[in-house]
Design an enzyme around this catalytic site. Structure first.
Site, PDB file in Angstrom:
ATOM      1  N   GLN A 247       0.849  -1.182   0.000  1.00  0.00           N
ATOM      2  CA  GLN A 247       0.000   0.000   0.000  1.00  0.00           C
ATOM      3  C   GLN A 247       0.888   1.237   0.000  1.00  0.00           C
ATOM      4  OE1 GLN A 247      -3.719  -0.468   0.198  1.00  0.00           O
ATOM      5  NE2 GLN A 247      -2.855  -2.399  -0.564  1.00  0.00           N
TER       6      GLN A 247
ATOM      7  N   GLY B 191     -11.566   1.901   5.424  1.00  0.00           N
ATOM      8  CA  GLY B 191     -10.689   1.140   4.545  1.00  0.00           C
ATOM      9  C   GLY B 191      -9.875   2.033   3.609  1.00  0.00           C
ATOM     10  N   HIS B 192      -8.963   1.390   2.913  1.00  0.00           N
ATOM     11  CA  HIS B 192      -8.065   2.154   2.044  1.00  0.00           C
ATOM     12  C   HIS B 192      -8.800   2.779   0.866  1.00  0.00           C
ATOM     13  CE1 HIS B 192      -6.894  -1.685  -0.455  1.00  0.00           C
ATOM     14  NE2 HIS B 192      -8.154  -1.671  -0.157  1.00  0.00           N
ATOM     15  N   ASN B 193      -8.326   3.942   0.483  1.00  0.00           N
ATOM     16  CA  ASN B 193      -8.833   4.689  -0.685  1.00  0.00           C
ATOM     17  C   ASN B 193     -10.182   5.343  -0.445  1.00  0.00           C
ATOM     18  OD1 ASN B 193      -6.616   3.394  -1.961  1.00  0.00           O
ATOM     19  ND2 ASN B 193      -7.920   1.695  -2.539  1.00  0.00           N
TER      20      ASN B 193
END
Lengths: 380, 380, 380
Positions: C225, C266-268
């Site tokens: 990531q 969460g990511h993004n």
């Protein structure tokens, strides 16, 4: 968007592909777009990657984004490259890397960049760390500032322990594992090789075990938790996830298990190899899960259950009985506008009765009008 | 499976039963199987316990496991022992401990083993701990490496504070409490005697209080949280559980409350004595819960609710209104294979209409065929 | 209930109102009840505030509590004060502060008391903190005991970093932000001004990204990531909440976002300005949320979704598709006594069939009795 490397340290594209661990994955750089000469300082998305970044096309429906792409290079499948060429007579402004699995190649390149970043971090035992005299630290171990390693714990070669971690006594951490800051291991926790444990992870807290104590009405007697936690190789555990120690035997995570953030694994659970769980999942004690299961976020498992291999549970589903057959299972109340939900939810409490009413109509139906009338009076 | 004691330190069975705190619980060692001479180094399960471990039979349906049991001794009820004797003419290879409540006796023995382990840990104030000059530490307090204790906090006798804990100013921690590594107490948090707080617990963070700030459209004005947290005696709080401080008055956990991991107790809540909650439960602010409630994992409570005594909530249930009557309550969407779920869930949004259609059939029924036909056209 | 200030340091009521940041909010102290002379040492509730505490009446239905109120002063609306006067001929025993928005004025006074408490805490760099040589600390920064600040991180003026925090390399923390104890920032995390981050917060752990690795059946290849986390101004993040770093680009929290405890982003993800989420919410990766959304506790969001502005989600609701229209949405299984739930839940798995049966009755109805009889046999 982060540019990861200074221009002078950015590898040329052929070097990058060689350096990354892409064993078993074929790829080739074309002459078109001058790919061989490009220096790659980072990775970007199709729409945002700049002139020193590589990107990838994985979803053919995003083909059109290639037209405005300003990346240094694009990884794409041969058929997508062929499609691009059909639409364009000129060479693209970006280098071309052909690969049957662009997403996997991107993953491996991203790993290389992250490893490179890790390689620039300080290494060694920070003088502020507190390490027991009889702890064993193999070669190349890094211990960050203010970390604690307690008695008889064995840290294998190449392990990196982040700032402020607390590793209890009688633990072991396998080779090349990475513990980010603020990880906590209780005593008797064993982690395999190449683990990644994120901040706030707690392994080995007491399982939730109590017996009613008849000597004091209403009170609970604690069941001391004497087992430990065993984690296989290649496991990743997300931030603030907790895995409790077993009551008598160990709680076990198999090889290649991937747990997202804020997951709770109760005592005595056994999670099979390569099973992956999204965030916020709760697994109550003594539940056994097979291999290669995929668990959606915020799913919830009762205790003492058995799941077979290859079971997929949708996010938000409560599992309260065994599931032995592979496949996807779901149990989620569909959302609606609040007013509509109120109307429909009110019927939930009458479903058994509603079914009875339908059955009564079916039974007594056209022929049984008097009965039907009585039934109507009963139910209104 | 951990063997807890070196053979030379393992107590003989009669000594073990005497040493453990089994006050009020009757048990006796029989001559059969040579129980009196056995040395017990740990506890195992019926199927895995070895020749130096004690085990127990609590569930009569596991009777058959006695036949292959290799434990040093087995705790079981007189009737289960009688049943064993009926099936076997010879003395068992394990010692026999008779007790009407084998599970409770096991719990108390397990406590003894865990206390013994704790007793071997280092004690005293670690030189790396940072303790305010005006903090008060009573006799026999242990403070682990790199822990912080801030101003005017009073740590009572026999308390053990783990590595890396941060105890804010103006707190108190009652006698013989055990704080594992990485516990955080904000200012003004009061914990009773014999508490067990697991790693990652946060007591006293600000409650979630905001008022719409009409001076900036859309923005929120923070309600500073001026209350504290008060925790009774004999409370256990699991890893990464959070209990927020009250807005004006204190958030309160009663005596004997047991909270599993990853629970969230909102500000101003009051949890009654001996109430137990499994992992991942969320309780929104200002909710009051009675005594001896049992809350299943991942249950969720709205704010400003009242629960009476002895209310049991099944795991995964959302509670959005008061429950004053004791008993068990459930609200969980039953899981199914995904395709079946899709079919059935699609009807949820039509339930109110479906009930209407059934009512229309009942009303207009056999006698009202024209009306029925119209209704049919309306609803399709 | 905490009295916050020693009597000699308690401000008189007019001074308090002047000192608090009440810009844009009108209020006035009446002569009745001697309000101008009162010294205010803290804030209490209507029923518990003592003679040195101020309280407020926000909900007119609590009018009656004024009759037994022992506070030093009460903030209330002019119409509620008029109603009190109609019921009483004598001046109240408490001072009177008139304000159209008593709750907001209370919030601002509470902020003043909390700021005052913060002002009494030690300031400066604690000698036990570990700070990289090339970290940049602006004026007036406080770093608590045993905190870690890594390379090239920029801490802006007036920031307070609590005990045991770990701030990774290449971060920035905006002016006057407050990090409580045990906050963890990974590398490349950027936090705006006036943030409040509670204990156990983890910003920037790896997003949960894996690709099936066809080179080893069943195994997952990690997607490193490479993005970061960007947090706007005036954001508050509750205890043990985690916000993962982006895969390629940053995960973004807008200005004025308020997150309660134990939330997972969460990511993004991109969360719009002033959106507020209650505790235990999970948001899967790549979901975008609009501005001013209000998310109830334990709501769960699938990945790659889009929510518009001003969407309200009820607590416990699972969101699995886009919601573009403002309004309130709900999807919660209503709870019932367990036995009733069992009866009704059993019908959930037959809903599609039940609807079919109703349709069959409607179609074949009174005129089609033979068909109806067949249908009945089919379904029982």
């Amino acid at each position: 968007m982060p540019v990861l490397l200074a221009p002078e340290r950015a590898p040329a594209l052929p070097q990058l592909l060689e350096a990354a661990d892409t064993v078993g994955l074929q790829s080739s750089i074309l002459d078109a777009g001058g790919g061989r000469d490009r220096r790659i300082a980072g990775i970007g998305s199709l729409t945002t990657a700049g002139a020193s970044e590589i990107t990838f096309l994985s979803n053919p429906r995003l083909q059109d984004q290639l037209d405005d792409c300003h990346a240094a290079a694009v990884i794409l499948r041969p058929q997508d490259w062929a499609a691009y060429q059909q639409r364009h007579s000129q060479a693209p402004p970006w280098g071309v890397v052909l690969c049957e699995q662009p997403y996997l190649l991107y993953a491996l390149l991203a790993q290389w960049f992250d490893q490179h970043r890790l390689g620039t971090l300080p290494r060694g035992i920070h003088p502020s760390a507190v390490i027991a005299d009889d702890a064993i630290l193999d070669e190349g171990v890094h211990v960050g500032p203010l970390a604690v390693i307690e008695a008889r714990t064995h840290v294998h070669a190449g392990v990196r322990i982040g700032a402020g971690c607390v590793i209890g006594p009688d633990c072991s951490i396998g080779q090349d594992s990475l513990l980010h800051a603020h990880v906590t291991l209780y005593h008797g926790v064993h982690v395999g090789a190449r683990a990644i444990l994120h901040s706030g992870v707690v392994l080995g807290a007491d399982g939730f075990g109590f017996a009613p104590d008849p000597r004091t009405p209403g009170a609970w007697a604690k069941i001391a938790q004497l087992g430990g936690v065993r984690v296989g190789d290649d496991v990743e555990i997300g931030a603030n996830t907790t895995v409790d120690r077993g009551a008598v035997e160990d709680t076990v995570l198999g090889h290649g298990v991937k747990l997202d953030n804020q997951i709770m694994i109760g005592h005595n659970c056994r999670i099979g190899d390569h099973t992956a769980m999204a965030a916020c999942v709760g697994v109550a004690g003594s539940t056994t899960m097979g291999r290669r299961c995929v668990i959606g976020g915020a799913a919830m498992f009762g205790g003492h259950l058995t799941l077979g291999d290859d079971v997929h549970i949708s996010g938000g589903t409560a599992v309260t009985s065994d599931i032995l057959e592979a496949g996807r299972y779901t149990g989620v109340f569909p959302l609606a506008k609040h007013a509509a939900w109120q109307h429909n939810a009110a019927v939930i409490g009458q479903l058994a009765q509603l079914r009875k009413r339908v059955r009564a109509i079916e039974r007594q139906g056209p022929a049984g009008s008097p009965g039907l009338r009585n039934d109507k009076q009963d139910t209104q």
